[in-house]
Scaffold this motif. Structure first.
Motif, PDB file in Angstrom:
ATOM      1  N   TYR A   1     -73.874   0.315  43.593  1.00 55.86           N
ATOM      2  CA  TYR A   1     -72.825   0.044  44.586  1.00 55.86           C
ATOM      3  C   TYR A   1     -73.109   0.713  45.914  1.00 55.86           C
ATOM      4  N   GLY A   2     -74.353   0.920  46.183  1.00 53.15           N
ATOM      5  CA  GLY A   2     -74.686   1.569  47.445  1.00 53.15           C
ATOM      6  C   GLY A   2     -75.187   2.984  47.206  1.00 53.15           C
ATOM      7  N   VAL A   3     -74.621   3.654  46.173  1.00 55.55           N
ATOM      8  CA  VAL A   3     -75.179   4.930  45.742  1.00 55.55           C
ATOM      9  C   VAL A   3     -75.469   4.808  44.249  1.00 55.55           C
TER      10      VAL A   3
ATOM     11  N   GLN B   1     -78.442   4.023  51.221  1.00 61.85           N
ATOM     12  CA  GLN B   1     -78.244   5.352  51.798  1.00 61.85           C
ATOM     13  C   GLN B   1     -79.286   5.642  52.878  1.00 61.85           C
ATOM     14  N   GLN B   2     -80.511   5.265  52.607  1.00 57.28           N
ATOM     15  CA  GLN B   2     -81.566   5.479  53.610  1.00 57.28           C
ATOM     16  C   GLN B   2     -81.239   4.740  54.896  1.00 57.28           C
TER      17      GLN B   2
ATOM     18  N   MET C   1     -70.254   5.892  53.380  1.00 61.83           N
ATOM     19  CA  MET C   1     -70.734   4.815  54.259  1.00 61.83           C
ATOM     20  C   MET C   1     -71.604   3.836  53.487  1.00 61.83           C
ATOM     21  N   ALA C   2     -72.425   4.366  52.612  1.00 61.42           N
ATOM     22  CA  ALA C   2     -73.288   3.485  51.810  1.00 61.42           C
ATOM     23  C   ALA C   2     -72.425   2.567  50.939  1.00 61.42           C
ATOM     24  N   LEU C   3     -71.356   3.155  50.378  1.00 62.20           N
ATOM     25  CA  LEU C   3     -70.452   2.336  49.566  1.00 62.20           C
ATOM     26  C   LEU C   3     -69.812   1.236  50.412  1.00 62.20           C
ATOM     27  N   LEU C   4     -69.356   1.624  51.588  1.00 56.51           N
ATOM     28  CA  LEU C   4     -68.712   0.643  52.461  1.00 56.51           C
ATOM     29  C   LEU C   4     -69.679  -0.477  52.844  1.00 56.51           C
ATOM     30  N   LEU C   5     -70.878  -0.067  53.185  1.00 59.82           N
ATOM     31  CA  LEU C   5     -71.889  -1.047  53.571  1.00 59.82           C
ATOM     32  C   LEU C   5     -72.084  -2.051  52.442  1.00 59.82           C
ATOM     33  N   ASN C   6     -72.120  -1.501  51.224  1.00 63.18           N
ATOM     34  CA  ASN C   6     -72.312  -2.326  50.046  1.00 63.18           C
ATOM     35  C   ASN C   6     -71.150  -3.299  49.842  1.00 63.18           C
ATOM     36  N   VAL C   7     -69.930  -2.829  50.186  1.00 57.38           N
ATOM     37  CA  VAL C   7     -68.761  -3.689  50.036  1.00 57.38           C
ATOM     38  C   VAL C   7     -68.798  -4.838  51.040  1.00 57.38           C
TER      39      VAL C   7
END
Lengths: 753, 226
Positions: free
Chosen positions: A195-197, A224-225, A247-253
């Motif tokens: 999920y981004g992480v 994350q990178q 932020m990584a989670l949000l990006l993934n969403v």
């Protein structure tokens, strides 16, 4: 950090008795609100950057594309050089794009195709048949007819934004086979499922690293990178650590895996080339291999993916062994995971790094300088540095390469011959005879330093280089032909300041009456000053201005001997007009400009403007050929085959401060200047200095036999060399000279004596 | 009630301050490579970010000895192609473009070009025919590009100048057309058909420019080769 502050601030307001569920509830509310606000803020950040104008794209500057067609004359070694610069691979059998196969008769080229300004050109598989470097046939392997093959233009530079980030945008479908697998296997195995992480990924990476006793895998996901590189600064702050995962989670969403991956592929930092930061796999492939990304093979893919971990530590140019080790490790991982077989692994690991053989540094600082200056007249700086404009110039990489070599080698030779000449500088300007397009520019003695541009920014006295202009003005008047006798007796002219100007010939002798052509071939100062004064100083200056010199020049007689400061670029402009059969064409640099998406923004049309009559220029060209055949410029035939026709003029200024040479062949107009930066005398004349550079350059350029087109009004007459009288064939000491029929004198039957 | 209001207010201000702090962190959000030393060196080499971006006086060198513009290279301004359609907007005043009486004249002249002999280079013929079809599609800029490709390959091929001149004339660039035809003329001694055609182009261009004396002279010249 902010959260710390929030809690510490509430402490003083929290006496003991406040400790209760209410207090806890309030704290929880604060934290919740804070969390939500932060998320909303981060969310906005993410969407703004991801959906907006993602990157500042530098303008890309392209050289002219090499166009191959039947009948085209190439120079020795040119085609190999240009293909190498374009990153073509020479192979046994050209099966893929970007490959070349040498055959008995020539080459088979599998071209890549390119989106040109006048339409896309597909890649072709074409056999080019060459005879003595001339294209005698062009045929598609498929059998279909093809009139010309345009190779893609070499990308020669960019106009970078202040942060110097450079990238070449790619899409997922530009990726070569095995790329995604390799990248994910090394950097983020669960990419499509997390999920981004990925806590699991971190654990596994740690385990793998422990097992291998080396850092094989990284723990953070690609998402994350990307967050790290795209949204956050490089500083290791707590704030950054805290928001990276959300932020990584949000990006993934918000975005699909494919979208995030594509941005990652273009964002990732993969190397540094001087000031220029290499971002994204598209540019990295060009930068390291000289090839477009879709062409690279798995061992190259493995190197690029391996670089993600440390582009400078694994820099394959600087640390080839480290880079090879890293690449081989990546290949081992692929084998372990069953992406490739062990046999394949061994094969790939045995391959060299296959780095590009083309030179990487900006090789054309002077040319890029002139491109920028021209573009600045038409586009704002911001448009040039961040909108990814495509600039198509007329730069000819081969001519530029040869000009550079000629400058460096000949300056070296001159230093050896005369002892080191301190602060010796030089400049070369080369243009296309037919169009006035600027093909090459060398702006200093070694052609590599992007400092003072001696071709543009330095005006020096030009000496005898203006004599052809005197002759053109004379021929234009209709009062002269090439055999007209001119007095070469010494001449003294009182100056406005009371002094007397008394020019002398180089050999300090007077030669009596000489035919006009001889005054030019021998570059007699006295005769030419007299000729210029007879014709009229104003007329000569008028002629000069017609030829493209706009600066106002004071009408002193000394101007006739070149006591006027002109830059090498402008000198070449004068000679361009002579070479262009009397038609002025401005030396042009940019052909077209398009937007990043290919939409045409500007084209620069061919301009011609008649500056002298056809027959007068024809006669002048003939005179200048005689300068090369038997006059002061004859040294060029130490470099050129006798049958190659060139027209030229040497120039030397007082005390040999400047050494000039300007002239043209059938295809090229070139000007060379040498002189000391501190304006002190040199041991060089035009013929002993600049001539050598010019000669070596022309020797390596393509050459098409070129007969000038004789105007109807002109005929050839046999003339006594000493007296300029037209004589019957068979008389001794005669020379054939073209004359305007209407002005030709009658035949003298006494052989002219 | 009051105390609740006050605490609410406190919380809100706290939240706001957090938002504010977050915003303060904002400028840190940027591209990864922001080395200012690099930037300074770059600006030395690339005098892009100077003030005189749009002017002609872009001269980074202090030792320049030229009093005038350092780069007098490209006098013509580029054709500016409008956003949606790629058509050439002539740089000269648009009023010159449409001059009814000469339109017919131009048409007639351009038709006559069909009688010219073909170029002996296949690639040139190919480019000329590309240019024709692009012109037919209204892609004038692309047509010009094709013709200039042909001109570079065969700078002594009169047919290329004939096409370039005719195209410029039909775009209303009569001064350019006239000069291109004059250059074409120098390539065709003793070739009557070409001489006739170039003089006709010159006459049409001059008529377009309102130079009736010049036009009359060109017509006389053309008639010599009829």
């Amino acid at each position: 950090m902010s959260k710390n502050r929030a809690t510490s601030k509430s402490k003083p307001n929290a006496p003991e008795k406040w400790f209760s569920w209410v207090w806890l509830f309030k704290l929880a509310t604060v934290l919740l609100v804070l969390g939500v606000v932060t998320l909303i803020y981060l969310d906005a950040q993410i969407r703004h950057r991801f959906e907006g104008h993602r990157w500042s794209l530098p303008a890309k500057v392209y050289a002219r594309p090499l166009e191959l067609y039947k009948g085209q004359q190439l120079a020795v070694g040119q085609l190999d050089y240009e293909l190498t610069q374009l990153g073509y691979r020479f192979v046994q059998s050209a099966t893929d794009t970007g490959q070349v196969q040498k055959t008995n008769q020539g080459m088979i080229i599998h071209s890549r195709g390119f989106r040109f300004t006048d339409g896309a050109e597909q890649g072709h598989l074409v056999e080019v048949i060459l005879q003595k470097n001339k294209v005698t046939q062009l045929r598609q392997i498929s059998g279909a007819a093809i009139a010309s093959l345009r190779l893609e233009p070499q990308l020669v530079g960019g106009i970078y934004p202040s942060h110097n980030e450079d990238r070449e945008l790619i899409q997922l479908n530009d990726l070569p086979n095995g790329f995604i697998e390799t990248l994910l296997m090394v950097e983020d195995r669960d990419y499509y499922s997390h999920y981004g992480v990925s806590p699991w990924g971190i654990a596994r990476a740690m385990w793998a690293n422990i097992k291998a006793a080396a850092v094989v895998q990284g723990g953070s996901t690609l998402t994350q990178q990307l967050v790290k590189n795209f949204y956050l600064t490089d500083q290791q702050t707590l704030w950054r650590k805290l928001i990276e995962a959300p932020m990584a989670l949000l990006l993934n969403v918000h975005y699909s895996k494919e979208e995030v991956l594509e941005v990652y592929l273009n964002e990732v930092f993969l190397g540094q080339a001087g000031k220029r930061a290499i971002h994204g796999f598209g540019l990295a492939s060009r930068f390291y291999f000289g090839q477009p990304l879709n062409e690279i093979k798995l061992h190259q893919v493995a190197l690029l993916v391996g670089l993600v971990k440390g582009p400078s530590y694994y820099n394959p140019h600087r640390h080839p062994q480290r880079a090879t080790k890293r690449r081989n490790l990546v290949l081992s991982v692929l084998a372990q995971q069953g992406v490739i077989s062990d046999v394949q692994k061994t094969q790939y690991q045995a391959l060299p790094l296959d780095l590009s053989k083309a030179k990487q540094v900006s090789r054309y600082p002077a040319y890029m300088d002139v491109v920028r200056r021209q573009l600045q007249q038409h586009y704002p700086a911001s448009a040039l540095s961040n909108q990814g404009l495509r600039i198509f110039t007329s730069l000819d990489p081969w001519v530029q390469h040869q000009a550079h070599i000629a400058m460096v080698e000949q300056i070296d030779a001159l230093n050896q011959r005369h002892g080191k000449i301190p602060t010796l500088e030089g400049a070369i300007v080369v243009s296309h005879r037919g169009s006035g397009e600027l093909l090459a520019l060398v702006g200093d003695h070694d052609g590599g330093y992007a400092g003072h541009n001696w071709a543009l920014d330095t005006s020096r006295q030009v000496g005898s280089l203006l004599k052809p202009v005197i002759h053109l003005a004379a021929l234009e008047s209709g009062q002269y032909n090439l055999a007209t006798l001119i007095n070469d007796e010494s001449i003294a002219l009182p100056q406005p300041d009371g002094s007397v100007w008394q020019p002398q010939n180089y050999d300090r002798r007077s030669h009596g009456k000489v035919p006009m052509y001889k005054a030019l071939t021998k570059s007699y100062n006295q005769a030419n000053v007299r000729l210029g004064l007879q014709v009229g100083l104003e007329k000569v200056l008028q002629q000069l201005s017609e030829m493209g010199i706009e600066q106002s020049i004071p009408a002193y007689p000394s101007v006739l001997l070149g006591a006027v400061e002109i830059s090498p670029m402008q000198v070449n402009q004068i000679y361009q007009t002579i070479a262009g059969n009397g038609f002025y064409s401005p030396l042009s640099i940019v052909r077209q400009v398009t937007k990043a998406n290919g939409q045409l923004l500007s084209i620069f049309p061919l301009i011609v403007r008649q500056a002298a009559s056809n027959d007068a220029v024809y006669l002048l060209q003939h005179e200048m050929r005689l300068v090369a055949n038997e006059g002061t410029a004859r040294g060029v035939y130490r470099f050129l085959p006798k049958q190659q026709k060139v027209a030229a003029k040497t120039g030397t200024t007082n005390d040999q401060r400047d050494s000039w040479f300007a002239g043209f062949s059938g295809q090229h107009v070139a000007t060379v200047w040498l002189g000391r930066e501190d304006l002190k005398p040199t041991p060089l004349t035009g013929a002993s200095g600049a001539l050598n550079v010019w000669g070596q350059l022309m020797q390596h350029l393509s050459y098409t036999p070129y007969e000038d087109i004789k105007p109807e009004t002109v005929g050839y007459y046999y003339v006594n060399r000493a007296t300029g009288v037209v004589i019957p064939n068979g008389c001794p000491d005669g020379i054939d000279l073209p004359m305007v029929n209407a002005t030709a004198p009658p035949i003298n039957t006494n052989c002219g004596y | 009630m009051n105390s609740i209001k006050i605490t609410l207010f406190k919380y809100m201000s706290l939240c706001l301050s957090v938002v504010f702090l977050g915003a303060c962190a904002g400028p840190g959000y940027g591209p990864i490579v922001e080395d200012l030393s690099v930037q300074a060196r770059a600006s030395q080499r690339i005098p892009l970010a100077t003030n005189n971006v749009l002017g002609n006086e872009t001269n980074p060198s202090a030792t320049d000895t030229q009093p005038r513009k350092p780069v007098e290279l490209q006098k013509p301004k580029p054709y500016v192609v409008p956003k949606a359609k790629v058509t050439i907007t002539p740089q000269s005043s648009p009023s010159k473009v449409v001059v009814a009486p000469t339109e017919k004249n131009i048409e007639v002249v351009i038709k006559q070009e069909e009688a010219l002999p073909p170029s002996d280079q296949a690639v040139v013929e190919q480019l000329l025919s590309n240019a024709d079809s692009l012109k037919g599609q209204g892609k004038m800029a692309e047509a010009v590009i094709q013709l200039q490709r042909a001109q570079r390959i065969a700078p002594r091929e009169p047919k290329v100048y004939a096409r370039l001149s005719a195209l410029q004339l039909s775009l209303g660039e009569a001064a350019r057309a006239e000069q291109l035809a004059l250059k074409g003329l120098t390539l065709v001694p003793n070739k009557k058909r070409y001489q006739y055609y170039f003089w006709k182009l010159i006459a049409a261009s001059r008529s377009h420019l309102g130079n009736s004396k010049g036009e009359a002279e060109a017509i006389i010249q053309a008639d010599k080769y009829k």
